[in-house]
Design an enzyme around this catalytic site. Structure first.
Site, PDB file in Angstrom:
ATOM      1  N   LYS A  22       0.842  -1.200   0.000  1.00  0.00           N
ATOM      2  CA  LYS A  22       0.000   0.000   0.000  1.00  0.00           C
ATOM      3  C   LYS A  22       0.879   1.251   0.000  1.00  0.00           C
ATOM      4  CE  LYS A  22       0.728   1.608   4.383  1.00  0.00           C
ATOM      5  NZ  LYS A  22       1.531   2.803   4.618  1.00  0.00           N
ATOM      6  N   ASP A  62      -2.833  -1.351   9.550  1.00  0.00           N
ATOM      7  CA  ASP A  62      -2.952  -1.401   8.083  1.00  0.00           C
ATOM      8  C   ASP A  62      -3.488  -2.731   7.575  1.00  0.00           C
ATOM      9  OD1 ASP A  62      -1.646   1.066   7.981  1.00  0.00           O
ATOM     10  OD2 ASP A  62       0.325   0.148   7.694  1.00  0.00           O
TER      11      ASP A  62
HETATM   12  O1  C5P Z   1      -0.806  -0.837  14.205  1.00  0.00           O
HETATM   13  P1  C5P Z   1       0.621  -1.128  13.905  1.00  0.00           P
HETATM   14  O2  C5P Z   1       1.138  -2.327  14.660  1.00  0.00           O
HETATM   15  O3  C5P Z   1       0.918  -1.204  12.445  1.00  0.00           O
HETATM   16  O4  C5P Z   1       1.427   0.124  14.437  1.00  0.00           O
HETATM   17  C1  C5P Z   1       2.817   0.098  14.623  1.00  0.00           C
HETATM   18  C2  C5P Z   1       3.209   1.296  15.471  1.00  0.00           C
HETATM   19  O5  C5P Z   1       3.036   2.507  14.713  1.00  0.00           O
HETATM   20  C3  C5P Z   1       2.396   1.492  16.716  1.00  0.00           C
HETATM   21  O6  C5P Z   1       2.930   0.757  17.792  1.00  0.00           O
HETATM   22  C4  C5P Z   1       2.526   2.985  16.960  1.00  0.00           C
HETATM   23  O7  C5P Z   1       3.771   3.295  17.533  1.00  0.00           O
HETATM   24  C5  C5P Z   1       2.547   3.541  15.549  1.00  0.00           C
HETATM   25  N1  C5P Z   1       1.201   3.947  15.073  1.00  0.00           N
HETATM   26  C6  C5P Z   1       0.616   5.077  15.628  1.00  0.00           C
HETATM   27  N2  C5P Z   1      -0.619   5.474  15.196  1.00  0.00           N
HETATM   28  C7  C5P Z   1      -1.263   4.783  14.234  1.00  0.00           C
HETATM   29  C8  C5P Z   1      -0.687   3.636  13.660  1.00  0.00           C
HETATM   30  C9  C5P Z   1       0.562   3.239  14.110  1.00  0.00           C
HETATM   31  O8  C5P Z   1       1.187   5.736  16.497  1.00  0.00           O
HETATM   32  N3  C5P Z   1      -2.463   5.203  13.825  1.00  0.00           N
END
Ligand code: C5P
Length: 296
Positions: free
Chosen positions: A10, A136
């Site tokens: 993406k 994502d």
């Molecule tokens: O949700 P995911 O595991 O992909 O997110 C990885 C990291 O990216 C989270 O632990 C956070 O630090 C950051 N993140 C965030 N806000 C979001 C998505 C991700 O702060 N909306």
């Protein structure tokens, strides 16, 4: 028996980021587009749990966790899978590149497991499992072009009448998504609670006009990514000087993507950037979300 599912990379055409919520995640208003770089994930019945990872020549598979911490393996646990499986991942999506490669693998593993066992769970169930695995991952299931809200996990398809040409330049070393968000917080201590909306971009997607889309691309994390990796700024300038309509950091980076006016335009930008950058890939979007490609 085995099932193979293909899931796309993406990019974020719009990434509006607000001040961090109480749970530490940032509220997002984003427009994702799935583009034609794919990982394939095969889930096969096996005597014991195992994982293998293969990659395109430009991918160092040592950067991908080879144990139970791999998000595709965690996806099987999330799906409450009890029997042992072999999971095989074939990667084309840059690792830690801001292109949701891990999320694609998780989405593909969820769908492959569902289809392998004939579970046919409703979309809402798979989307809820996906959301628990990462912000994502639901988009990787859905694909196409979609708006993401919440922390990115609440996805809704948007009208996209175009077929857009991109040039993708991955970086040798990844950037950590949490680091880029933390740096965003340092740079923007007064970020508004509500992230910026993609109003102009949605109209551009419906218009099919690349020049209009180029003007409305927006990434609130770009400044942080460039601050952490100043060479990305030079790369974006170079791609634009070589004829791209617009260059931008993909998500939290460090992969950069360049919107071009046509296939010919993309080939010209690719040829020019290939003189200085090892890996320069063409891609088109939008493409489908996770889908079954082989059942054995
Ligand atoms: O949700 P995911 O595991 O992909 O997110 C990885 C990291 O990216 C989270 O632990 C956070 O630090 C950051 N993140 C965030 N806000 C979001 C998505 C991700 O702060 N909306």
């Amino acid at each position: 028996m085995s099932t193979t599912v293909r899931a796309a990379a993406k990019i974020n055409l719009h990434l509006g980021v607000g001040a961090p919520r109480e749970d530490g995640f940032h509220p997002l208003d984003t427009v994702y587009q799935a583009i034609s770089l794919y990982d394939d994930v095969t889930v096969a019945e096996a005597e014991e749990d195992s994982l293998s990872v293969a990659g395109s020549p430009y991918i160092d598979v040592r950067d991908v966790p080879g144990d139970a911490s791999n998000i595709a393996v965690r996806a099987l646990a999330e799906a409450a899978c009890r029997s042992p499986h072999h999971v095989r991942i074939t990667k084309q999506i840059p690792v830690a590149g801001g292109m949701a490669g891990g999320s694609a693998d998780a989405a593909a593993a969820l769908l492959a497991h569902d289809r392998l066992h004939g579970l046919a769970q409703p979309d809402e169930v798979l989307l809820a499992q996906a959301a628990r695995l990462g912000s994502d991952v639901p988009f990787s299931l859905v694909g196409g072009t979609a708006r993401g809200r919440g922390r990115g996990e609440v996805v809704e398809p948007v009208t996209d009448r175009g077929s857009w040409w991109w040039v993708v330049v991955p970086a040798g070393t990844g950037l950590s998504t949490p680091d880029v968000y933390r740096h965003f917080d340092r740079l923007h201590p007064d970020a508004p609670a509500q992230p910026a909306e993609p109003t102009g971009l949605l109209a551009a997607l419906a218009s099919r006009e690349p020049v209009r889309l180029a003007r409305t691309l927006h990434n609130d994390l770009q400044e942080s990514a460039i601050d952490l990796r100043p060479e990305l700024g030079a790369l974006i300038e170079r791609g634009e000087a070589e004829g791209a309509l617009r260059g931008m950091v993909s998500g939290s980076g460090p992969t950069c993507v360049f919107l071009c006016d046509s296939q010919e335009g993309a080939m010209a930008v690719m040829a020019a950037l290939s003189a200085s950058y090892d890996v320069v890939l063409p891609a088109v979007g939008p493409v489908a979300g996770a889908h079954v490609v082989e059942v054995l």
